[in-house]
Design a protein around this motif. Structure first.
Motif, PDB file in Angstrom:
ATOM      1  N   ASP A  52       0.829  -1.207   0.000  1.00  0.00           N
ATOM      2  CA  ASP A  52       0.000   0.000   0.000  1.00  0.00           C
ATOM      3  C   ASP A  52       0.861   1.254   0.000  1.00  0.00           C
ATOM      4  OD1 ASP A  52      -2.242  -1.554   0.010  1.00  0.00           O
ATOM      5  OD2 ASP A  52      -2.576  -1.433   2.176  1.00  0.00           O
ATOM      6  N   LYS A  53       1.961   1.225   0.766  1.00  0.00           N
ATOM      7  CA  LYS A  53       2.839   2.386   0.810  1.00  0.00           C
ATOM      8  C   LYS A  53       3.518   2.612  -0.532  1.00  0.00           C
ATOM      9  CE  LYS A  53       3.882   2.308   5.759  1.00  0.00           C
ATOM     10  NZ  LYS A  53       4.945   2.128   6.785  1.00  0.00           N
ATOM     11  N   SER A  54       3.898   1.521  -1.200  1.00  0.00           N
ATOM     12  CA  SER A  54       4.555   1.665  -2.490  1.00  0.00           C
ATOM     13  C   SER A  54       3.616   2.198  -3.544  1.00  0.00           C
ATOM     14  CB  SER A  54       5.133   0.317  -2.938  1.00  0.00           C
ATOM     15  OG  SER A  54       4.087  -0.608  -3.196  1.00  0.00           O
ATOM     16  N   LEU A  55       2.309   1.897  -3.383  1.00  0.00           N
ATOM     17  CA  LEU A  55       1.323   2.389  -4.337  1.00  0.00           C
ATOM     18  C   LEU A  55       0.859   3.792  -4.011  1.00  0.00           C
ATOM     19  CD1 LEU A  55      -0.877  -0.811  -4.757  1.00  0.00           C
ATOM     20  CD2 LEU A  55       0.824   0.096  -6.347  1.00  0.00           C
ATOM     21  N   ALA A  56       1.215   4.287  -2.833  1.00  0.00           N
ATOM     22  CA  ALA A  56       0.779   5.626  -2.446  1.00  0.00           C
ATOM     23  C   ALA A  56       1.417   6.657  -3.359  1.00  0.00           C
ATOM     24  CB  ALA A  56       1.174   5.906  -0.996  1.00  0.00           C
ATOM     25  N   LYS A  57       0.710   7.736  -3.565  1.00  0.00           N
ATOM     26  CA  LYS A  57       1.198   8.800  -4.431  1.00  0.00           C
ATOM     27  C   LYS A  57       2.406   9.467  -3.804  1.00  0.00           C
ATOM     28  CE  LYS A  57      -0.281  12.908  -6.928  1.00  0.00           C
ATOM     29  NZ  LYS A  57      -1.370  13.866  -7.165  1.00  0.00           N
ATOM     30  N   LEU A  58       3.451   9.651  -4.607  1.00  0.00           N
ATOM     31  CA  LEU A  58       4.667  10.261  -4.106  1.00  0.00           C
ATOM     32  C   LEU A  58       4.426  11.731  -3.819  1.00  0.00           C
ATOM     33  CD1 LEU A  58       7.188   8.654  -6.602  1.00  0.00           C
ATOM     34  CD2 LEU A  58       6.665   7.917  -4.289  1.00  0.00           C
ATOM     35  N   ASP A  59       5.152  12.260  -2.810  1.00  0.00           N
ATOM     36  CA  ASP A  59       5.038  13.665  -2.467  1.00  0.00           C
ATOM     37  C   ASP A  59       5.503  14.527  -3.629  1.00  0.00           C
ATOM     38  OD1 ASP A  59       4.045  13.274   0.048  1.00  0.00           O
ATOM     39  OD2 ASP A  59       6.003  13.155   1.000  1.00  0.00           O
ATOM     40  N   THR A  60       4.745  15.565  -3.925  1.00  0.00           N
ATOM     41  CA  THR A  60       5.137  16.527  -4.938  1.00  0.00           C
ATOM     42  C   THR A  60       4.981  17.920  -4.364  1.00  0.00           C
ATOM     43  OG1 THR A  60       2.887  16.582  -5.858  1.00  0.00           O
ATOM     44  CG2 THR A  60       4.449  15.028  -6.844  1.00  0.00           C
ATOM     45  N   VAL A  61       5.693  18.862  -4.974  1.00  0.00           N
ATOM     46  CA  VAL A  61       5.569  20.243  -4.523  1.00  0.00           C
ATOM     47  C   VAL A  61       4.504  20.940  -5.363  1.00  0.00           C
ATOM     48  CG1 VAL A  61       7.945  20.370  -3.732  1.00  0.00           C
ATOM     49  CG2 VAL A  61       7.413  20.941  -6.095  1.00  0.00           C
ATOM     50  N   GLY A  62       4.112  22.151  -4.952  1.00  0.00           N
ATOM     51  CA  GLY A  62       3.113  22.916  -5.683  1.00  0.00           C
ATOM     52  C   GLY A  62       1.812  23.086  -4.933  1.00  0.00           C
ATOM     53  N   ALA A  63       1.762  22.624  -3.667  1.00  0.00           N
ATOM     54  CA  ALA A  63       0.523  22.741  -2.897  1.00  0.00           C
ATOM     55  C   ALA A  63       0.175  24.192  -2.594  1.00  0.00           C
ATOM     56  CB  ALA A  63       0.639  21.950  -1.585  1.00  0.00           C
ATOM     57  N   PHE A  64       1.178  25.051  -2.476  1.00  0.00           N
ATOM     58  CA  PHE A  64       0.915  26.437  -2.125  1.00  0.00           C
ATOM     59  C   PHE A  64       0.182  27.186  -3.236  1.00  0.00           C
ATOM     60  CE2 PHE A  64       4.996  26.304   0.622  1.00  0.00           C
ATOM     61  CZ  PHE A  64       4.305  25.573   1.582  1.00  0.00           C
ATOM     62  N   GLN A  65       0.406  26.774  -4.476  1.00  0.00           N
ATOM     63  CA  GLN A  65      -0.260  27.454  -5.583  1.00  0.00           C
ATOM     64  C   GLN A  65      -1.736  27.070  -5.688  1.00  0.00           C
ATOM     65  OE1 GLN A  65       3.073  26.678  -5.675  1.00  0.00           O
ATOM     66  NE2 GLN A  65       3.279  28.905  -5.548  1.00  0.00           N
ATOM     67  N   LYS A  66      -2.156  26.056  -4.940  1.00  0.00           N
ATOM     68  CA  LYS A  66      -3.559  25.629  -4.949  1.00  0.00           C
ATOM     69  C   LYS A  66      -4.357  26.227  -3.793  1.00  0.00           C
ATOM     70  CE  LYS A  66      -2.129  21.179  -6.911  1.00  0.00           C
ATOM     71  NZ  LYS A  66      -2.071  19.701  -6.680  1.00  0.00           N
ATOM     72  N   LEU A  67      -3.716  27.075  -2.995  1.00  0.00           N
ATOM     73  CA  LEU A  67      -4.418  27.677  -1.854  1.00  0.00           C
ATOM     74  C   LEU A  67      -5.518  28.609  -2.341  1.00  0.00           C
ATOM     75  CD1 LEU A  67      -1.403  28.532   0.496  1.00  0.00           C
ATOM     76  CD2 LEU A  67      -2.997  26.621   0.684  1.00  0.00           C
ATOM     77  N   PRO A  68      -6.617  28.700  -1.617  1.00  0.00           N
ATOM     78  CA  PRO A  68      -7.740  29.547  -2.054  1.00  0.00           C
ATOM     79  C   PRO A  68      -7.440  31.028  -1.861  1.00  0.00           C
ATOM     80  CG  PRO A  68      -8.183  28.667   0.125  1.00  0.00           C
ATOM     81  CD  PRO A  68      -6.892  28.030  -0.330  1.00  0.00           C
ATOM     82  N   MET A  69      -8.214  31.861  -2.538  1.00  0.00           N
ATOM     83  CA  MET A  69      -8.130  33.302  -2.341  1.00  0.00           C
ATOM     84  C   MET A  69      -8.991  33.648  -1.124  1.00  0.00           C
ATOM     85  SD  MET A  69      -6.115  34.255  -4.733  1.00  0.00           S
ATOM     86  CE  MET A  69      -6.326  36.018  -4.644  1.00  0.00           C
ATOM     87  N   VAL A  70      -8.346  33.971  -0.031  1.00  0.00           N
ATOM     88  CA  VAL A  70      -9.058  34.260   1.215  1.00  0.00           C
ATOM     89  C   VAL A  70      -9.533  35.711   1.205  1.00  0.00           C
ATOM     90  CG1 VAL A  70      -8.889  34.307   3.728  1.00  0.00           C
ATOM     91  CG2 VAL A  70      -7.632  32.578   2.427  1.00  0.00           C
ATOM     92  N   MET A  71     -10.815  35.915   1.466  1.00  0.00           N
ATOM     93  CA  MET A  71     -11.372  37.262   1.519  1.00  0.00           C
ATOM     94  C   MET A  71     -11.042  37.906   2.866  1.00  0.00           C
ATOM     95  SD  MET A  71     -15.171  36.656  -0.110  1.00  0.00           S
ATOM     96  CE  MET A  71     -15.671  38.324   0.346  1.00  0.00           C
TER      97      MET A  71
END
Length: 443
Positions: free
Chosen positions: A73-92
């Motif tokens: 299961d661990k080997s099939l898990a999705k590998l860590d990738t960068v770019g999570a910060f660009q998916k953050l929402p626009m906070v009002m």
């Protein structure tokens, strides 16, 4: 017996009994003449979960331990990738969230068909209070769900959060936003219930007004946490994106040795260039296009001669890049004495980084070689031990194989670009090999 009853009793029989002849079927089973029982058409309550493998043409059940299953299961898990910060929402901003929620809540009308004035008014009040509560709570919940949990981020991005926001500040702000959401929901439900129990129109209006003011007051008291979340989103979205599949050249060295000038020369990056230490206040990215291939270049804050416990966050940011990103290193040395760090100090820093990150592809550069014609500045911290042959050679020529360059006179830049291209090509092969090994493990 009806056909439906017969089918019901048929479904209660264990699967093993379906292989028996009709004369040996359990008592109470009624079979309609002409019907045939097919095991493949049998519907059972429990599902077959045993796995099989083919051995000598036959199916044999395989045994899989819990540990083997977890490893798979661990080997099939999705590998860590960068770019999570660009998916953050626009906070009002908190003020805009509150005004928008109040405006939408006040437009809510009572349910149609209520003739009694008191009932209609308490219905309107309860619905408006509920709408205000939901508008605020849903916005806060959406932000909470859109901000990733730190433990699921790439190690590089976790380091960025800790070094730019402070250790624990990210989780603290998200926790306070969730607490505010729960408080708004609790107060909103309470006052909506009060309003729904009003006996007269006037009482319903008063409870509506009181509830609106209370919800607004509760939200305004802790609205700063929403603005803190807005600041976090802006800060993290401004972080440069590093593509893990694209070869990256990381410039490292003491402060003010000329790293930023080389980044401007080699790439599209335009970092600030000034003649004082720690001009680079964060990670700056650029790109190199060589022979129609695009590579990444990153400029990092300078490193001083001191232990890790005494390093500031800018220095720790440089170490985080080297620790968590697959980069090739372009180490820059300044032996002229203009950078503020003596050659002896730079030698100690260089040896430490070389030993710690020796598994990275490496290229040494001695900058400002146009100033070598002048006698180098001798620092009081310089080690003049005549027996230290390696240090003595370093102070004159730098490390073995180092390229001497000058951005001012463009001396050595052509050779540097060729060497950088070779280094990044090797880095590309290294990344491809690692990716193939990971895909092999997963398959």
């Amino acid at each position: 017996m009806s056909r439906a009853s017969c089918l019901f009793q048929l479904c209660q029989i264990p699967s093993t009994n379906l292989l028996l002849r009709s004369s040996k079927l359990p008592r109470g089973l009624y079979v309609i003449p002409g019907w045939k029982i097919y095991p493949t058409l049998y519907f059972c309550k429990s599902l077959q979960t045993t796995t099989y493998e083919v051995v000598n043409g036959s199916y044999v059940p395989t045994t899989q331990t819990k540990q083997e299953k977890e490893t798979k299961d661990k080997s099939l898990a999705k590998l860590d990738t960068v770019g999570a910060f660009q998916k953050l929402p626009m906070v009002m901003p908190s003020v805009d969230i509150l005004h928008s929620a109040l405006r939408k809540a006040k437009r809510v009308l009572p349910t149609k068909g209520i003739a009694n004035i008191a009932k209609r008014e308490r219905n309107r009040g309860a619905k408006q209070l509920d709408a205000l509560m939901k508008e605020l709570a849903i916005s806060l919940r959406m932000y909470l769900e859109s901000f990733p949990k730190k433990k699921y981020l790439h190690p590089y991005e976790r380091s960025l959060i800790e070094l730019t926001l402070g250790d624990g500040n990210y989780e603290e702000v998200l926790g306070k936003v969730d607490a505010l959401r729960k408080k708004v929901v609790s107060v909103g439900k309470e006052h909506a219930s009060f309003c729904a129990k009003s006996l007269t129109k006037r009482e319903a209006e008063e409870r509506l007004s009181e509830g609106m003011k209370k919800i607004e007051e509760i939200f305004s008291q802790d609205a700063k946490v929403v603005d803190d979340l807005l600041h976090i989103a802006k800060t993290l979205r401004a972080m440069p994106v590093v593509d893990l599949e694209t070869p990256t050249l990381c410039l490292v060295g003491a402060p003010n040795v000329g790293k930023s000038s080389l980044v401007r020369t080699l790439s599209t990056g335009k970092p600030e260039v000034c003649n004082y230490p720690f001009t680079t206040r964060g990670i700056l990215m650029g790109h190199i296009v060589l022979n129609y291939q695009t590579f990444q270049v990153t400029d990092t804050p300078g490193l001083l001669k001191r232990c890790d416990e005494d390093r500031n966050n800018l220095e720790k940011l440089t170490l985080a890049v080297l620790s968590h990103l697959p980069t090739a290193i372009l180490y820059v040395h300044d032996l002229t004495g203009e950078c503020g760090s003596s050659p002896s100090e730079q030698f100690v820093i260089y040896k430490e980084i070389k030993e710690r990150f020796g598994d990275h592809l490496w290229l040494d550069v001695v900058s400002k070689c146009d100033l070598f014609q002048n006698s180098p500045v001798v620092f009081i911290t310089d080690n003049d031990d005549p027996g230290h042959v390696e240090l003595a050679r370093y102070r004159k020529l730098g490390p073995d194989g180092a390229i001497h360059v000058s951005v001012k006179t463009e001396e050595g830049l052509s050779e540097l670009k060729v060497k950088v291209h070779e280094l990044l090509t090797l880095q590309m092969d290294k990344i491809s090999e690692k990716s193939n090994q990971e895909n092999l493990v997963i398959s």
